[in-house]
Write a protein that holds these residues in place. Structure first.
Motif, PDB file in Angstrom:
ATOM      1  N   LYS A 190      -7.184   1.220 -13.238  1.00 49.07           N
ATOM      2  CA  LYS A 190      -6.889   2.522 -12.645  1.00 49.07           C
ATOM      3  C   LYS A 190      -6.735   2.433 -11.125  1.00 49.07           C
ATOM      4  CE  LYS A 190      -9.416   6.009 -14.193  1.00 49.07           C
ATOM      5  NZ  LYS A 190     -10.558   6.804 -14.691  1.00 49.07           N
ATOM      6  N   MET A 191      -6.980   1.253 -10.564  1.00 45.70           N
ATOM      7  CA  MET A 191      -6.979   1.102  -9.103  1.00 45.70           C
ATOM      8  C   MET A 191      -5.637   0.638  -8.557  1.00 45.70           C
ATOM      9  SD  MET A 191     -10.702  -0.518  -8.166  1.00 45.70           S
ATOM     10  CE  MET A 191      -9.994  -1.193  -6.651  1.00 45.70           C
ATOM     11  N   TYR A 192      -5.328   1.115  -7.376  1.00 46.43           N
ATOM     12  CA  TYR A 192      -4.180   0.619  -6.620  1.00 46.43           C
ATOM     13  C   TYR A 192      -4.616  -0.685  -5.967  1.00 46.43           C
ATOM     14  CZ  TYR A 192       0.089   1.256  -3.783  1.00 46.43           C
ATOM     15  OH  TYR A 192       1.330   1.147  -3.203  1.00 46.43           O
ATOM     16  N   PRO A 193      -3.821  -1.762  -6.059  1.00 49.69           N
ATOM     17  CA  PRO A 193      -4.233  -3.042  -5.469  1.00 49.69           C
ATOM     18  C   PRO A 193      -4.658  -2.872  -4.010  1.00 49.69           C
ATOM     19  CG  PRO A 193      -2.271  -3.342  -6.800  1.00 49.69           C
ATOM     20  CD  PRO A 193      -2.514  -1.864  -6.745  1.00 49.69           C
ATOM     21  N   LEU A 194      -5.775  -3.478  -3.659  1.00 49.52           N
ATOM     22  CA  LEU A 194      -6.345  -3.259  -2.326  1.00 49.52           C
ATOM     23  C   LEU A 194      -5.446  -3.761  -1.207  1.00 49.52           C
ATOM     24  CD1 LEU A 194     -10.080  -4.045  -3.130  1.00 49.52           C
ATOM     25  CD2 LEU A 194      -9.105  -1.813  -2.541  1.00 49.52           C
ATOM     26  N   ASN A 195      -4.662  -4.815  -1.479  1.00 47.06           N
ATOM     27  CA  ASN A 195      -3.753  -5.287  -0.425  1.00 47.06           C
ATOM     28  C   ASN A 195      -2.671  -4.255  -0.125  1.00 47.06           C
ATOM     29  OD1 ASN A 195      -2.647  -5.945  -3.075  1.00 47.06           O
ATOM     30  ND2 ASN A 195      -1.068  -7.116  -2.020  1.00 47.06           N
ATOM     31  N   MET A 210      -3.141  -0.947  -0.721  1.00 42.81           N
ATOM     32  CA  MET A 210      -3.851   0.181  -0.114  1.00 42.81           C
ATOM     33  C   MET A 210      -4.089  -0.065   1.370  1.00 42.81           C
ATOM     34  SD  MET A 210      -5.000   3.187  -0.481  1.00 42.81           S
ATOM     35  CE  MET A 210      -5.246   3.519  -2.224  1.00 42.81           C
ATOM     36  N   LYS A 211      -4.315  -1.308   1.722  1.00 38.66           N
ATOM     37  CA  LYS A 211      -4.513  -1.634   3.139  1.00 38.66           C
ATOM     38  C   LYS A 211      -3.253  -1.313   3.938  1.00 38.66           C
ATOM     39  CE  LYS A 211      -6.573  -5.206   6.058  1.00 38.66           C
ATOM     40  NZ  LYS A 211      -7.199  -6.552   6.096  1.00 38.66           N
ATOM     41  N   GLN A 212      -2.089  -1.552   3.338  1.00 37.00           N
ATOM     42  CA  GLN A 212      -0.837  -1.201   4.008  1.00 37.00           C
ATOM     43  C   GLN A 212      -0.715   0.316   4.191  1.00 37.00           C
ATOM     44  OE1 GLN A 212       2.713  -3.074   2.302  1.00 37.00           O
ATOM     45  NE2 GLN A 212       1.430  -4.714   1.466  1.00 37.00           N
ATOM     46  N   VAL A 213      -1.173   1.060   3.193  1.00 36.36           N
ATOM     47  CA  VAL A 213      -1.138   2.522   3.269  1.00 36.36           C
ATOM     48  C   VAL A 213      -2.045   3.009   4.401  1.00 36.36           C
ATOM     49  CG1 VAL A 213      -1.755   4.656   2.062  1.00 36.36           C
ATOM     50  CG2 VAL A 213      -0.551   2.830   0.827  1.00 36.36           C
ATOM     51  N   VAL A 214      -3.254   2.454   4.456  1.00 33.27           N
ATOM     52  CA  VAL A 214      -4.206   2.853   5.496  1.00 33.27           C
ATOM     53  C   VAL A 214      -3.646   2.516   6.877  1.00 33.27           C
ATOM     54  CG1 VAL A 214      -6.514   2.449   6.455  1.00 33.27           C
ATOM     55  CG2 VAL A 214      -6.202   2.628   3.976  1.00 33.27           C
ATOM     56  N   ILE A 259       3.017   7.959 -10.469  1.00 40.52           N
ATOM     57  CA  ILE A 259       2.827   7.304 -11.762  1.00 40.52           C
ATOM     58  C   ILE A 259       3.396   5.889 -11.772  1.00 40.52           C
ATOM     59  CG2 ILE A 259       3.085   7.642 -14.256  1.00 40.52           C
ATOM     60  CD1 ILE A 259       1.914  10.067 -12.887  1.00 40.52           C
ATOM     61  N   ALA A 260       2.723   4.986 -12.474  1.00 44.84           N
ATOM     62  CA  ALA A 260       3.246   3.629 -12.672  1.00 44.84           C
ATOM     63  C   ALA A 260       4.611   3.694 -13.357  1.00 44.84           C
ATOM     64  CB  ALA A 260       2.270   2.810 -13.508  1.00 44.84           C
ATOM     65  N   ASP A 261       5.465   2.769 -13.033  1.00 44.95           N
ATOM     66  CA  ASP A 261       6.824   2.698 -13.575  1.00 44.95           C
ATOM     67  C   ASP A 261       6.765   2.355 -15.067  1.00 44.95           C
ATOM     68  OD1 ASP A 261       9.434   2.113 -14.278  1.00 44.95           O
ATOM     69  OD2 ASP A 261       9.877   1.043 -12.412  1.00 44.95           O
ATOM     70  N   ALA A 268       5.306   1.905  -4.669  1.00 49.56           N
ATOM     71  CA  ALA A 268       5.371   1.217  -3.376  1.00 49.56           C
ATOM     72  C   ALA A 268       4.517   1.934  -2.326  1.00 49.56           C
ATOM     73  CB  ALA A 268       6.813   1.138  -2.886  1.00 49.56           C
ATOM     74  N   PRO A 269       3.881   1.179  -1.422  1.00 49.36           N
ATOM     75  CA  PRO A 269       3.094   1.806  -0.347  1.00 49.36           C
ATOM     76  C   PRO A 269       3.906   2.823   0.449  1.00 49.36           C
ATOM     77  CG  PRO A 269       2.687  -0.558  -0.408  1.00 49.36           C
ATOM     78  CD  PRO A 269       3.796  -0.298  -1.380  1.00 49.36           C
ATOM     79  N   GLU A 270       5.192   2.550   0.652  1.00 51.00           N
ATOM     80  CA  GLU A 270       6.036   3.475   1.399  1.00 51.00           C
ATOM     81  C   GLU A 270       6.141   4.829   0.693  1.00 51.00           C
ATOM     82  OE1 GLU A 270       6.796  -0.661   2.352  1.00 51.00           O
ATOM     83  OE2 GLU A 270       6.959   0.400   0.429  1.00 51.00           O
ATOM     84  N   VAL A 271       6.157   4.797  -0.629  1.00 53.57           N
ATOM     85  CA  VAL A 271       6.233   6.034  -1.407  1.00 53.57           C
ATOM     86  C   VAL A 271       4.956   6.856  -1.215  1.00 53.57           C
ATOM     87  CG1 VAL A 271       6.309   6.981  -3.753  1.00 53.57           C
ATOM     88  CG2 VAL A 271       7.821   5.080  -3.114  1.00 53.57           C
TER      89      VAL A 271
END
Length: 324
Positions: free
Chosen positions: A174-179, A181-185, A282-284, A312-315
């Protein structure tokens, strides 16, 4: 935790539409702050790991509850523990939630793919079955909490938009990959204040690393009580969460919630309360056609572990920016 938080907007509507009712919520003591501003609602704490553990503990709990002489009992959990408790409690009317287990099995097995009834509506249906119809279409929410001096010093928000991020969930699928998520942050912290939420040593260490990597980023994991976390969440402009408890806490406080979904799917009925459909990323399903693989995210093929990475983090960043 999410299941308990989802009861709050339903109980808020119930007590406003039926002010003659007095509600006692039986739940773990830890969750008591969820109900702090509901009128005519009190919490009876169940110590299911101590005093009320096992069948003898449930019998003791029932004896304590029987002193209150309930008119009706609404079982919003419908599990073995609540079914056993039913046998010991003296009450003429007892109704349990229909969790739609058969429909959910069809959904996760791929036999159907459609929106199922939301958990909030299932809760409301229980009260309707008791004779108290609940309309969830015009919700109300508590006001933002005025932050204490302690919380103001921690959050230190100078006019920037405040974005909460809760990157963890009970199951890895259920988690977004932390790498990612780091880009999002990193991107969001350039122009906004980012507040990170989590719990436990492992999560705190990861979020500390995020905090130390970027400006305008604060890690609150392990620093606050649940009451205090709720105070901070009530002041957010938006919360980014997985399909997890933090999403439902933010939603019950009237905060906008963006959710990222991996091997689970909103069709199962666990979308945070009063959030538009497009707030769920949602996942593709072309790449991961078996989604949802389970209701709680605990079962999935090995190659589905990072299904949410198809978002994608950009999304994620652009969706949040479009809201704030």
């Amino acid at each position: 935790m999410g299941d308990v938080a989802m009861t709050v907007p339903v109980l808020r509507a119930l007590t406003k539409q039926h002010p003659e009712l007095k509600i006692t919520v039986l739940t773990r003591a830890f969750f008591s702050p969820f109900f702090r501003d509901l009128e005519h609602v009190e919490v009876f704490p169940a110590d299911v790991k101590g005093e009320h553990k096992g069948i003898f503990g449930l019998y003791k709990l029932a004896r304590q509850l029987n002193k209150k002489k309930f008119y009706v009992i609404a079982d919003l959990h419908n599990v073995l523990r609540s079914k056993m408790l039913k046998k010991f409690i003296r009450c003429k009317r007892f109704i349990s939630i229909d969790k739609g287990r058969k429909e959910k099995r069809l959904l996760t097995s791929g036999q159907i793919f459609k929106q199922l009834k939301t958990t909030h509506q299932r809760y409301a249906d229980v009260f309707r079955g008791l004779g108290y119809a609940v309309d969830l279409s015009k919700p109300s929410f508590p006001k933002k909490v005025a932050l204490s001096t302690k919380l103001q010093e921690l959050v230190n928000n100078h006019s920037k938009k405040c974005i909460g991020i809760a990157p963890f969930a009970a199951h890895e699928g259920k988690m977004y990959p932390l790498n990612l998520m780091k880009q999002v942050v990193e991107k969001l912290s350039e122009d906004n204040q980012v507040i990170l939420f989590g719990g436990g040593k492992y999560e705190s260490e990861i979020l500390n690393e995020f905090e130390n990597s970027f400006d305008n980023t604060i890690n609150l994991a392990g620093k606050l009580s649940l009451d205090e976390e709720m105070d901070v969440i009530s002041n957010l402009d938006v919360m980014l969460s997985m399909d997890s408890g933090n999403a439902h806490i933010a939603a019950m406080l009237g905060v906008k919630v963006i959710t990222i979904w991996g091997v689970t799917h909103p069709f199962a009925g666990f979308t945070p309360f009063n959030q538009p459909q497009d707030y769920g990323l949602i996942a593709d399903r072309e790449k991961f056609p078996l989604v949802p693989t389970s209701i709680y995210g605990n079962k999935y093929p090995e190659n589905y572990k990072e299904a949410s990475s198809s978002v994608a983090p950009e999304v994620v960043v652009e969706k949040i920016k479009s809201i704030i």
